[in-house]
Design a protein around this motif. Structure first.
Motif, PDB file in Angstrom:
ATOM      1  N   LYS A  36      10.848 -49.863  -4.857  1.00  0.00           N
ATOM      2  CA  LYS A  36       9.607 -48.727  -4.439  1.00  0.00           C
ATOM      3  C   LYS A  36      10.014 -47.346  -4.862  1.00  0.00           C
ATOM      4  O   LYS A  36       9.211 -46.728  -5.292  1.00  0.00           O
ATOM      5  N   LEU A  40       8.523 -44.779  -7.397  1.00  0.00           N
ATOM      6  CA  LEU A  40       7.974 -43.310  -7.102  1.00  0.00           C
ATOM      7  C   LEU A  40       8.755 -42.458  -7.902  1.00  0.00           C
ATOM      8  O   LEU A  40       7.874 -41.407  -8.575  1.00  0.00           O
ATOM      9  N   LEU A  72       2.606 -50.112  -2.825  1.00  0.00           N
ATOM     10  CA  LEU A  72       2.646 -48.871  -2.780  1.00  0.00           C
ATOM     11  C   LEU A  72       1.041 -48.333  -2.920  1.00  0.00           C
ATOM     12  O   LEU A  72       1.002 -47.262  -2.222  1.00  0.00           O
ATOM     13  N   GLY A  98       3.113 -40.071  -1.642  1.00  0.00           N
ATOM     14  CA  GLY A  98       4.208 -40.620  -2.146  1.00  0.00           C
ATOM     15  C   GLY A  98       5.187 -39.754  -2.472  1.00  0.00           C
ATOM     16  O   GLY A  98       6.372 -39.932  -2.396  1.00  0.00           O
TER      17      GLY A  98
END
Length: 158
Positions: A36, A40, A72, A98
């Motif tokens: 993740k 990002l 996400l 984010g």
């Protein structure tokens, strides 16, 4: 290839692996997964991208990241919109939340690393800064060197 280059490469690989492992271990419980964070980070550095472009850059199959993208998005860390030219395709973007999550994660790891570097002299810290720049160049080689494996480029000696 210069004399001792394979041994130097092995030493760099071992050190980078150990530091990476330690940085992962220092992340707080409940932190975002490495995958993740990679997604990002990609969106933060390069801007909106298609799922396929992210998968290719991160060396994953697009299908293997589908769940990560969905998680996400549900968490509000990325947004998905149709691509302008092909409305069936999606474009992913990092959201302000984010960006905050990524910056917070980087700050936590940077703080740990800065404290760990207290064992070094100022000259050694500067050497690490120079080495970091070299490692960044190594991690993102020029297009002409991508795909180099075993000392060959498209079947020719490198």
């Amino acid at each position: 290839m210069r004399s001792g280059q394979v041994e130097s490469a092995a030493a760099v690989r071992r050190a980078v692996t150990q530091v990476g492992r330690r940085l992962r271990a220092e992340r707080p419980a409940g932190a975002l997964s490495g995958t993740k964070l990679s997604v990002l980070s990609h969106l933060y550095r390069l801007g909106p991208s298609t799922p396929g472009a992210i998968a290719a850059a991160e060396r994953h199959q697009p299908q293997s990241l589908s769940r990560t993208f969905a998680e996400l998005q549900v968490a509000g860390l990325i947004s998905r919109r149709p691509q302008e030219r092909d409305r069936r395709a999606a474009v992913l973007s990092i959201t302000p939340a984010g960006r905050e999550a990524l910056v917070r994660d980087m700050a936590d790891r940077d703080a740990w690393l800065a404290q760990a570097m207290d064992i070094f002299t100022e000259a050694e810290v500067e050497m690490l800064r120079i080495a970091a720049g070299l490692l960044e160049r190594l991690a993102d080689p020029p297009v002409s060197l991508r795909g180099v494996a075993g000392g060959t480029v498209a079947g020719r000696p490198a």
